[in-house]
Design an enzyme around this catalytic site. Structure first.
Site, mmCIF file in Angstrom:
data_model
loop_
_atom_site.group_PDB
_atom_site.id
_atom_site.type_symbol
_atom_site.label_atom_id
_atom_site.label_comp_id
_atom_site.label_asym_id
_atom_site.label_seq_id
_atom_site.Cartn_x
_atom_site.Cartn_y
_atom_site.Cartn_z
ATOM 1 N N GLY A 56 -56.205 46.855 50.501
ATOM 2 C CA GLY A 56 -56.408 48.251 50.165
ATOM 3 C C GLY A 56 -55.626 48.595 48.925
ATOM 4 O O GLY A 56 -54.672 47.893 48.567
ATOM 5 N N MET A 113 -56.931 38.541 47.803
ATOM 6 C CA MET A 113 -56.039 37.448 47.414
ATOM 7 C C MET A 113 -55.200 36.936 48.573
ATOM 8 O O MET A 113 -54.851 35.767 48.615
ATOM 9 C CB MET A 113 -55.174 37.883 46.237
ATOM 10 N N ALA A 128 -56.111 48.849 38.780
ATOM 11 C CA ALA A 128 -55.174 49.024 37.660
ATOM 12 C C ALA A 128 -53.750 48.565 37.974
ATOM 13 O O ALA A 128 -53.025 48.152 37.073
ATOM 14 C CB ALA A 128 -55.158 50.480 37.210
ATOM 15 N N GLN A 129 -53.328 48.669 39.234
ATOM 16 C CA GLN A 129 -51.964 48.222 39.548
ATOM 17 C C GLN A 129 -51.875 46.704 39.385
ATOM 18 O O GLN A 129 -52.811 46.014 39.786
ATOM 19 C CB GLN A 129 -51.612 48.592 40.991
ATOM 20 N N GLU A 138 -43.598 49.995 48.416
ATOM 21 C CA GLU A 138 -44.213 49.196 49.486
ATOM 22 C C GLU A 138 -43.356 49.094 50.754
ATOM 23 O O GLU A 138 -43.897 49.063 51.852
ATOM 24 C CB GLU A 138 -44.579 47.798 48.968
ATOM 25 N N HIS A 195 -48.997 55.661 51.434
ATOM 26 C CA HIS A 195 -48.654 55.696 50.005
ATOM 27 C C HIS A 195 -48.750 57.109 49.431
ATOM 28 O O HIS A 195 -48.173 57.378 48.374
ATOM 29 C CB HIS A 195 -49.584 54.780 49.214
ATOM 30 N N HIS A 221 -51.625 52.237 56.129
ATOM 31 C CA HIS A 221 -50.766 51.833 55.012
ATOM 32 C C HIS A 221 -51.119 52.627 53.745
ATOM 33 O O HIS A 221 -50.239 53.234 53.120
ATOM 34 C CB HIS A 221 -50.921 50.326 54.769
ATOM 35 N N GLU A 222 -52.391 52.638 53.401
ATOM 36 C CA GLU A 222 -52.779 53.316 52.149
ATOM 37 C C GLU A 222 -52.530 54.826 52.248
ATOM 38 O O GLU A 222 -52.123 55.458 51.269
ATOM 39 C CB GLU A 222 -54.232 53.012 51.776
ATOM 40 N N TYR A 255 -57.665 43.095 46.912
ATOM 41 C CA TYR A 255 -56.601 43.513 47.842
ATOM 42 C C TYR A 255 -57.210 43.976 49.161
ATOM 43 O O TYR A 255 -58.429 44.187 49.258
ATOM 44 C CB TYR A 255 -55.766 44.639 47.222
ATOM 45 N N ASP A 264 -47.095 41.321 38.208
ATOM 46 C CA ASP A 264 -47.940 40.651 39.214
ATOM 47 C C ASP A 264 -47.313 39.329 39.671
ATOM 48 O O ASP A 264 -47.597 38.841 40.757
ATOM 49 C CB ASP A 264 -49.360 40.382 38.673
ATOM 50 N N TYR A 294 -42.448 44.409 50.664
ATOM 51 C CA TYR A 294 -43.006 45.013 51.874
ATOM 52 C C TYR A 294 -42.086 44.795 53.074
ATOM 53 O O TYR A 294 -41.653 45.740 53.729
ATOM 54 C CB TYR A 294 -44.365 44.378 52.220
ATOM 55 N N GLU A 310 -54.153 52.213 47.021
ATOM 56 C CA GLU A 310 -53.954 53.638 47.296
ATOM 57 C C GLU A 310 -54.335 54.558 46.144
ATOM 58 O O GLU A 310 -53.613 55.524 45.864
ATOM 59 C CB GLU A 310 -52.488 53.848 47.694
HETATM 60 N N1 BES Z 1 -50.565 48.940 46.317
HETATM 61 C C1 BES Z 1 -50.875 47.819 47.113
HETATM 62 C C2 BES Z 1 -51.721 46.809 46.419
HETATM 63 C C3 BES Z 1 -51.151 46.277 45.129
HETATM 64 C C4 BES Z 1 -49.806 46.059 44.960
HETATM 65 C C5 BES Z 1 -51.997 46.008 44.092
HETATM 66 C C6 BES Z 1 -49.314 45.587 43.746
HETATM 67 C C7 BES Z 1 -51.500 45.525 42.891
HETATM 68 C C8 BES Z 1 -50.160 45.326 42.711
HETATM 69 C C9 BES Z 1 -51.551 48.233 48.420
HETATM 70 O O1 BES Z 1 -51.079 49.424 48.946
HETATM 71 C C10 BES Z 1 -51.219 47.214 49.450
HETATM 72 O O2 BES Z 1 -50.076 47.060 49.727
HETATM 73 N N2 BES Z 1 -52.215 46.562 50.025
HETATM 74 C C11 BES Z 1 -52.007 45.624 51.088
HETATM 75 C C12 BES Z 1 -52.312 46.303 52.402
HETATM 76 C C13 BES Z 1 -51.544 45.796 53.562
HETATM 77 C C14 BES Z 1 -50.073 45.706 53.353
HETATM 78 C C15 BES Z 1 -51.834 46.635 54.795
HETATM 79 C C16 BES Z 1 -52.914 44.446 50.868
HETATM 80 O O3 BES Z 1 -53.810 44.516 50.039
HETATM 81 O O4 BES Z 1 -52.720 43.409 51.512
HETATM 82 ZN ZN ZN Z 2 -49.101 49.161 49.650
#
Ligand code: BES
Ligand code: ZN
Length: 634
Positions: free
Chosen positions: A288, A588, A149-150, A337, A318, A314-315, A286, A393, A401, A290
């Protein structure tokens, strides 16, 4: 230093970007407190149907209309107090979707609540949910679905105020046939057998969460609990397809509970009761996500050597930053992030040491600089000035980050190190947990906190010297301050990269597979990242690199990504191998850069490969890759 009880939270948005421009809802007038929803999954039509009942509270006097976000929903009716009410659905605004406008029978005054029930079904266009054919799962026997959903895809599953500014609790019942398991981002309350392979799964999320944490997965799934730490009030475990369980369980059974505990020691008690990880099929877009109580993760982090457990750290982080303290609009996404990345690295520091933390910053910095090179200056900023109705997005990159985590590292160093910064972080969490805030609110609290510190005079002076405007609103090719990391673990990687750089004439007799035998997989990543910063290598040198170190066939996707980046820049020789590698990389972070480079080197192969496998990718990734390659998919 104790909790700042006298710190006053500013309550009204003070800059235009504090108001979320990515929602069509009137969330400043009325706010959702609770959602009750009921869905039945239709595996044949790939839709859900049911209703969502929203309990909403007015923030103003005389509110006459409620506007909710929807995207590609088929709304069948709206009721208040059991009676149908007038509603309309606006024209679609691309990406934002359509506002569902509901006329309230009685104007609502400040503090009053009403409950609105929307009966609807999702449609084939739903952008949140990926539906997999049995062949796309491990056992090949059953279909599978999962949502993402994010940032703003919740509205394609449920009519809601789809903004991180609003947090609501939820209760849900979801029915699935075919004997398949249903998981939601809450605590499971029960499972009722309805006969004929149909079951009803009841869930509750008693902690208020933003809409982007509403999540569902369904398929052939099993659960195993990790051994929890004694005396803890929460439980951890993992969900996987049955054939993945052993490997996933082995990889994460020790670290998961330890990470939650370490995070608690650094912040505050974990408040979601359950922390489970769901390992999804390869198409998950992704690393992960959260989702509350239930992190969604790509199976590629089950590396076999625990080299990617940082994604789980990481997750977990969150739970405090994002799910605990949320951003008030996507402009302040770095508060989620950046803080999460900062805490993730503190957790890893507890198990792997400070040098490892420094190495993570080294890897992250390269990712940041790489992104800054290709990003529009608007998205190079920590606080992103989104245009009204712009898709958040689009602003997704390493900037929130890594610029965010580096800013916090810089403040940590400026303000007397971890001895001062950890107590400050705890105070920050206690002050804002459960709310959604802006960067200004974060900063005001920071000043307030250090203004009461025993070394207030000196620390306030130092805070005054921080270049706030550059950090928060500056763009450019790198950080605005020269931040260095300890190079104990990266030096050998850099030295090896420099040697390869000098071997571009093709004489590789001085290299052997032992060059990297003592490297951790992160060090191999650092080595390849460095190599990529040099002028492109001749193809035959890349072939030697692959032959000696076996990089083209690595099972570690982080290393594979870097290798194919180096290889595809050097020539088309590795195009076929990269195309074969990318077709099962749904994350991605891996598939987008590889498809992009493939498209530069061998555009026909890139497009052909993508179009042939487009159905493998989740709708979000599919759309992004199609855009990157300039092709259309239906
Ligand atoms: N919340 C994010 C994924 C996300 C961000 C989805 C924005 C949609 C929109 C998640 O916590 C994340 O940061 N995932 C990273 C993990 C990594 C930094 C360890 C990822 O998927 O690469
Ligand atoms: Zn994150």
């Amino acid at each position: 230093m104790s909790f700042s009880p006298h710190f006053k939270r500013p309550s009204t948005p003070s800059s235009p970007f504090d108001k979320d421009g990515a929602t069509l809802s009137n969330y400043l007038d009325v706010v959702t407190r609770h959602i009750d929803f009921r869905w039945e999954i239709n595996w044949d039509t790939k839709t859900f149907h049911g209703y969502a009942e929203l309990t909403m509270e007015s923030k103003k006097e005389g509110v006459r209309e409620v506007r909710l976000d929807t995207s590609y929903l088929d709304v069948r009716g709206v009721e208040i107090g059991g009676k149908g009410v007038e509603y309309s659905i606006s024209e679609r605004i691309e990406v934002m979707g359509q506002a569902l406008k509901i006329v309230l029978p009685e104007p609502l005054n400040k503090g009053e609540t009403t409950t609105i029930k929307v009966t609807y079904s999702t449609t084939k266009e739903c952008t949140a949910v990926g539906w997999l054919e049995p062949a796309q799962t491990k056992s090949g026997k059953h279909p599978y679905l999962y949502s993402q959903a994010q940032a703003i895809h919740a509205r394609s599953m449920i009519p809601c105020q789809d903004t991180p500014a609003i947090k609501a609790t939820y209760e849900a019942k979801v029915v699935s046939g075919r004997g398949l398991e249903v998981l939601l981002s809450g605590q499971r309350k029960g499972v009722k057998d309805l006969g004929d392979g149909k079951r009803e799964f009841s869930y509750s999320q008693p902690v208020g969460i933003p809409s982007y944490l509403i999540a569902i997965a369904a398929g052939e799934l099993t659960h195993k609990s990790f051994d929890d730490l004694e005396g803890r009030h929460w439980q951890t475990g993992c969900w996987t397809e049955p054939l993945n369980m052993d490997k996933a369980y082995q990889e994460f059974k020790e670290d998961t509970a330890n990470f939650v505990k370490t995070a608690e020691d650094l912040t505050s008690p974990y408040k979601f009761g359950v922390y489970d990880i769901l390992f999804l099929p390869e198409s998950f877009p992704y690393g992960g996500m959260e989702n509350s109580c239930l992190t969604f993760a790509t199976p590629t982090i089950i590396a076999g050597d625990k080299s990617q457990v940082d994604v789980v750290a990481h997750e977990i982080s969150h739970s405090w930053f994002g799910n605990g303290i949320g951003c008030a609009s996507w402009s302040h996404f770095w508060l989620n992030e950046g803080w999460t990345t900062y805490l993730e690295r503190l957790i890893m520091r507890e198990t792997h040491g400070e040098l490892d933390r420094q190495l993570s910053y080294t890897v992250g910095r390269r990712g940041l600089v790489g992104d800054l090179e290709r990003l529009n200056p608007r998205f190079q900023k920590l606080v992103i000035e989104y245009k009204e109705h712009e898709d958040p997005d689009e602003g997704y990159s390493q900037v929130p980050y890594e610029k965010g985590a580096n800013f916090l590292l810089y403040l940590e160093r400026t303000l007397g190190g971890l001895d001062n910064f950890i107590p400050y972080m705890k105070d920050y969490v206690r002050t804002f947990e459960g709310t959604s805030i802006t960067t200004d609110q974060w900063r005001e609290h920071l000043f307030h906190y250090f203004g009461q510190h025993k070394d207030a005079e000196e620390l306030t002076r130092r805070l005054g010297k921080v270049d706030w405007d550059e950090w928060l609103h500056g763009s450019g090719p790198d950080l605005c301050v020269d931040i260095e990391y300890d190079d104990t673990l990266s030096k050998a990687c850099y030295d090896l990269a420099a040697r390869w750089d000098k071997a571009r004439d093709g004489n590789v007799s001085g290299f052997s597979k032992d060059d990297i035998k003592d490297f951790s997989s992160t060090q191999t990543v650092v080595f390849l990242d460095k190599l990529e910063t040099y002028e492109t290598l001749p193809p035959k040198v890349v072939a030697s690199l692959d032959k000696l170190y076996g990089l083209g066939s690595t099972g570690n996707a982080e290393i594979g990504l870097r290798f194919f980046e180096v290889a595809l820049k050097s020539g088309p020789e590795y195009a076929e191998a990269a195309a074969a590698w990318v077709i099962n990389k749904g994350r991605m972070k891996f598939c987008r850069p590889v498809f992009r480079l493939l498209n530069e080197q061998t555009p026909e192969l890139a497009k052909k490969t993508f179009l042939k496998h487009a159905n493998f990718y989740h709708p979000i990734a599919r759309k992004m890759i199609a855009k990157d390659l300039g092709v259309k998919v239906d």
